[in-house]
Each structure stands twice: as structure tokens, then as C-alpha cells.
Design a protein around this motif. Sequence first.
Motif, PDB file in Angstrom:
ATOM      1  N   HIS A 118       0.815  -1.215   0.000  1.00 24.34           N
ATOM      2  CA  HIS A 118       0.000   0.000   0.000  1.00 24.34           C
ATOM      3  C   HIS A 118       0.852   1.271   0.000  1.00 24.34           C
ATOM      4  O   HIS A 118       0.466   2.289   0.565  1.00 24.34           O
ATOM      5  CB  HIS A 118      -0.982  -0.017   1.173  1.00 24.34           C
ATOM      6  CG  HIS A 118      -2.174   0.883   0.982  1.00 24.34           C
ATOM      7  ND1 HIS A 118      -2.921   0.912  -0.162  1.00 24.34           N
ATOM      8  CD2 HIS A 118      -2.753   1.812   1.814  1.00 24.34           C
ATOM      9  CE1 HIS A 118      -3.900   1.794  -0.036  1.00 24.34           C
ATOM     10  NE2 HIS A 118      -3.810   2.365   1.146  1.00 24.34           N
ATOM     11  N   HIS A 120       2.048   4.706  -1.171  1.00 26.46           N
ATOM     12  CA  HIS A 120       1.411   5.795  -1.917  1.00 26.46           C
ATOM     13  C   HIS A 120       2.441   6.528  -2.779  1.00 26.46           C
ATOM     14  O   HIS A 120       2.202   7.630  -3.242  1.00 26.46           O
ATOM     15  CB  HIS A 120       0.738   6.775  -0.956  1.00 26.46           C
ATOM     16  CG  HIS A 120      -0.569   6.267  -0.409  1.00 26.46           C
ATOM     17  ND1 HIS A 120      -0.756   4.973  -0.005  1.00 26.46           N
ATOM     18  CD2 HIS A 120      -1.763   6.902  -0.203  1.00 26.46           C
ATOM     19  CE1 HIS A 120      -2.007   4.813   0.431  1.00 26.46           C
ATOM     20  NE2 HIS A 120      -2.637   5.973   0.324  1.00 26.46           N
ATOM     21  N   HIS A 228      -0.952   2.316   7.488  1.00 30.81           N
ATOM     22  CA  HIS A 228      -0.885   2.876   6.144  1.00 30.81           C
ATOM     23  C   HIS A 228       0.579   3.144   5.779  1.00 30.81           C
ATOM     24  O   HIS A 228       1.344   3.643   6.625  1.00 30.81           O
ATOM     25  CB  HIS A 228      -1.676   4.194   6.085  1.00 30.81           C
ATOM     26  CG  HIS A 228      -2.917   4.090   5.263  1.00 30.81           C
ATOM     27  ND1 HIS A 228      -4.107   3.655   5.782  1.00 30.81           N
ATOM     28  CD2 HIS A 228      -3.131   4.333   3.945  1.00 30.81           C
ATOM     29  CE1 HIS A 228      -5.015   3.651   4.813  1.00 30.81           C
ATOM     30  NE2 HIS A 228      -4.455   4.050   3.694  1.00 30.81           N
ATOM     31  N   GLU A 378      -9.330  -1.979   2.098  1.00 24.70           N
ATOM     32  CA  GLU A 378      -8.590  -1.247   3.136  1.00 24.70           C
ATOM     33  C   GLU A 378      -9.278  -1.546   4.465  1.00 24.70           C
ATOM     34  O   GLU A 378     -10.315  -0.971   4.792  1.00 24.70           O
ATOM     35  CB  GLU A 378      -8.598   0.254   2.833  1.00 24.70           C
ATOM     36  CG  GLU A 378      -8.057   0.576   1.425  1.00 24.70           C
ATOM     37  CD  GLU A 378      -7.453   1.970   1.346  1.00 24.70           C
ATOM     38  OE1 GLU A 378      -6.853   2.421   2.335  1.00 24.70           O
ATOM     39  OE2 GLU A 378      -7.601   2.619   0.295  1.00 24.70           O
ATOM     40  N   TYR A 401      -5.760  -5.585   2.402  1.00 25.26           N
ATOM     41  CA  TYR A 401      -5.310  -5.144   1.071  1.00 25.26           C
ATOM     42  C   TYR A 401      -4.858  -6.318   0.202  1.00 25.26           C
ATOM     43  O   TYR A 401      -3.970  -6.173  -0.637  1.00 25.26           O
ATOM     44  CB  TYR A 401      -4.153  -4.138   1.201  1.00 25.26           C
ATOM     45  CG  TYR A 401      -4.477  -2.884   1.971  1.00 25.26           C
ATOM     46  CD1 TYR A 401      -4.487  -2.886   3.368  1.00 25.26           C
ATOM     47  CD2 TYR A 401      -4.762  -1.694   1.312  1.00 25.26           C
ATOM     48  CE1 TYR A 401      -4.770  -1.734   4.089  1.00 25.26           C
ATOM     49  CE2 TYR A 401      -5.051  -0.536   2.028  1.00 25.26           C
ATOM     50  CZ  TYR A 401      -5.054  -0.564   3.401  1.00 25.26           C
ATOM     51  OH  TYR A 401      -5.340   0.567   4.114  1.00 25.26           O
ATOM     52  N   TYR A 408     -12.702   0.916   1.303  1.00 22.78           N
ATOM     53  CA  TYR A 408     -12.433   0.681   2.733  1.00 22.78           C
ATOM     54  C   TYR A 408     -13.397  -0.372   3.269  1.00 22.78           C
ATOM     55  O   TYR A 408     -14.544  -0.475   2.796  1.00 22.78           O
ATOM     56  CB  TYR A 408     -12.599   1.978   3.532  1.00 22.78           C
ATOM     57  CG  TYR A 408     -11.347   2.826   3.509  1.00 22.78           C
ATOM     58  CD1 TYR A 408     -10.460   2.804   4.583  1.00 22.78           C
ATOM     59  CD2 TYR A 408     -11.028   3.612   2.415  1.00 22.78           C
ATOM     60  CE1 TYR A 408      -9.290   3.559   4.565  1.00 22.78           C
ATOM     61  CE2 TYR A 408      -9.861   4.369   2.378  1.00 22.78           C
ATOM     62  CZ  TYR A 408      -9.006   4.336   3.461  1.00 22.78           C
ATOM     63  OH  TYR A 408      -7.853   5.068   3.439  1.00 22.78           O
TER      64      TYR A 408
HETATM   65 ZN   LIG Z   1      -5.267   3.646   1.888  1.00 27.78          ZN
END
Ligand SMILES: [Zn+2]
Length: 458
Positions: A118, A120, A228, A378, A401, A408
Motif C-alpha cells: 500500500h 502511496h 498505512h 482497506e 489489502y 475501505y
Molecule cells: Zn489507503
Amino acid sequence: MNRRLALWVLFLTCIVLLTPPRARAAGEAFKAGVARKAITPTGPVWMSGYAARTHASEGVIHDLWAKALALEDPSGRRVVIVTTDLIGLPREVSAEVAARARKQYGLERSQVLLCSSHTHAGPVVWPNLKTMYDLLTPAERESLQQYARRLVGDLVSVVGAAVADLAPAQVSMGHGSVGFAMNRRQAVAKGYAIGSNPKGPVDHDVPVVKVAAPDGKLRAVLFGYACHNTTLGGDEYRINGDYAGFAQIELEKAMPGVTAMFTILCGADQNPSPRGKMEMAAEHGKALADEVRRVLAGSLCPVRPPVRTAYEDVSLEFAPQPRSKFEEEAKSKDRFRRHRAEAMLAALDAGHPVRDVLLPVQVVRLGNDLTLVALGGEVVVDYALRLKREFAGTHLIVIGYANDVMCYIPSQRVLREGGYEGGDAMIYYGLPGPFTDAVEETVVGACRRLLERTCGMH
Ligand SMILES: [Zn+2]
């Protein structure tokens, strides 16, 4: 029979059924295979996770990887666990990888577990979160589609390479803990905003699975964390794996020849603290790597065959929304709300309103010593805390995930409190709105069903 008693009966039955006398007596164990492949985009590409980004990536801090661990029990039953430094694998990608793995390597759907970190700071994995990327030029969109096609091939080949690498191995596991994950659901005047909630629920567990050669030489380590992978914000345009990328690099540097594999756990409502700078991502990664090494140096519990796997897609229903809500939203100044409304109205007009999503639920049980429960989406931390409590005898690692990231997955508490994880994030996923109140029991019920099915009683 009350639930506690029923769980004990289930647990004891598992012990009896899952402990093959031969395996225990003769030290007969797993074969393991390990493989890796760089999946770093070859040029500038749109990055995933933040709606605020306005252009493609600029440079690379370090490579992104797909890594695979294949395990085979003495009866020949296999599972392949794949980790990726990516935001998540959409169903379109996972399904294609699974179909090709079935054809080429004879693996059933339940025998391939596809995980992500995950990050970003990685590429968009088309068509995941496609409503967020409406500023793409046709060429940019084509390059994302090309990346996804290449990724499918890379994932299939890394699965095959891990299977081809199968050799006798010892598997063991332990747990550590690091504290940089902080609950991010901050109470504000009108509900909950993404911020810091030092008193909110967290899961600082760091499960560590060690795979060694019969002579004890370490070959691979699989670890996870419920947070996260977002130390870096939307102003970061250099490709990298965030804290999880740094943790894997740190481990592989400290232990040459070892493949370090990270999967995110149920960290949907958790953020790293502090966050915002590259050196913080490196520091969190170092803290996590140090803890994994500390666990590896301690005494670990043996993990024994057999391999049992189960997979199911579970329907999660949305609370009904009136058409008028989307007609109103279609006039919004917020372009993401507008896109969502247009998609929902088009679906209504076509006579196929979006009523549910399919959640992949997978269980990989290694004897009586270790069970992976892998949920798509999520997943908020409440699920890990609840499942680990309710199935305490099964040595659970609860992964989020996995196999698809379609939205979510709030617990009932988070659903009722609302906010981003409770329902607002559905806008960016192009979905109608919050789930019904049944969401948590549906997910937990599916986990219970798959745990029972992999217990050897069916
Ligand atoms: Zn996320």
C-alpha cells in the motif's frame, strides 16, 4: 453450545486433525521456494494514493519489487504468497494472475495469495481508484494500462520462479512490536477527520515468518505491520516503497542473499507518526527492520505442515441511496463527487445500480502453528483485534489489502462513527456510499467459515 465452548472444540479438533504424526516424529517438513522481480516503472508514470497529485512521477528513490514465497507440504499441497511494493492489486489484475497460475502451474485460486504494501509512492495499478485519475492524457492512460499488463506477466513469472525453486526448508515464526503506527481517526466538531488519535485502537504486532534451509541458513523472511504506508504525502513525486520499502532494503542489506517480504496488515485507519519527510520513512523502515532482526535472533516457534487453503468472494451490500442524492451530487463543485454521481446515475439508467462489492477472503493455514487470514480492501484495525481475540488458538496473522483493493472495509464502530474510512472514501472508489450495518458480521462470518473449512473437518 456457547460460542467460546464451540471455538475450543474447533481448536482441539484442529490440533488432532492437523498434526500428522509422521511429520512430527521425522522432522518431515516443508519445501520452500523464493523468487523476486523488480516492478519499478521504466519511465514517468502517474502515482497512486493521493487525489492531490497533478502530474506523473519524477525519478526513483529505490526499486519496487514483486517477491514470492512458495511452500509445499509432504503431500505436495502448495501455496504461493506474493508481496508487492504497490498501492494494491485490483481484481482485474489478481484474477488474471490467478487464472494464468492455474493454467501454467496447476495452482487453485486459494493457493495464490496476492499481497501489497500500500505504498502511496508507487504507480497507479490500473484500473484501481480510476475515478481519482481524471487528468490523464490518453498517452498517460495507455502507459498505465501497459504497466498493468506487464505487471500481470511479472507476477505470473515470479510465482513460477518460486515454485521452480522449491527445496527442503524449515519454517518458524515469532512476534515483535513497533510503535510508529497511530490511529488517525481524530474526533472533530462534526464527526471524524484524518488526523491523530493517540488514544484510538492500534495493533503494533509485527509477525515474522522465517524460512531457512535445513542447515539453518536464512532464505526469506515474511513480515507485516498494520499501518498505512504513507509516511510520504501527495507532494512526493519520486517512486519508492515508503517505510515498507526501506524496511525490506534494510533487512536485505543486513542479511545478504535473504529475500525480505512485507505485507500490510489491517492498517486502514492507522498512519505513521511522525510523517511527511523521506528521512521519516527511512527511520520507520529501520525501526521495523531492527525489530524483525531482533525477532529472528530470538527463539521462534516451529511451523509444520500440512498446507490448507480456502478462498471465497463475499458480497458486501451498500445501504440504499436515493437517486436524488446523486442528482444533487452531480452539481457539486468537487470533481470527484461529480464523477461518482455520474457513474451512479449511469448505472441506475442502465438498470444495474451498484448494490454491493465482492470482498475476497482467503485463509492459508499451516498446520496448527500459523494461519493467515487475508482480506481484500482497506481493512480497519478493529478486524485484526477482533479476529485475533476470537480465534486466539489459531496463531493468526490478519492481512489486509490482499487480492483486491476495492474500497475501505469499516468495522461496525467505524461505519457508525462515519468519516473517511466509514463511508466518505467511497467517493474516490466510485461507489455509492456506506455499507449496511451487516458489514462486520458478514466479514467475520466469512472468516469463521473459511477457518472451519481449512480445519480438516470438511
Ligand atoms: Zn489507503
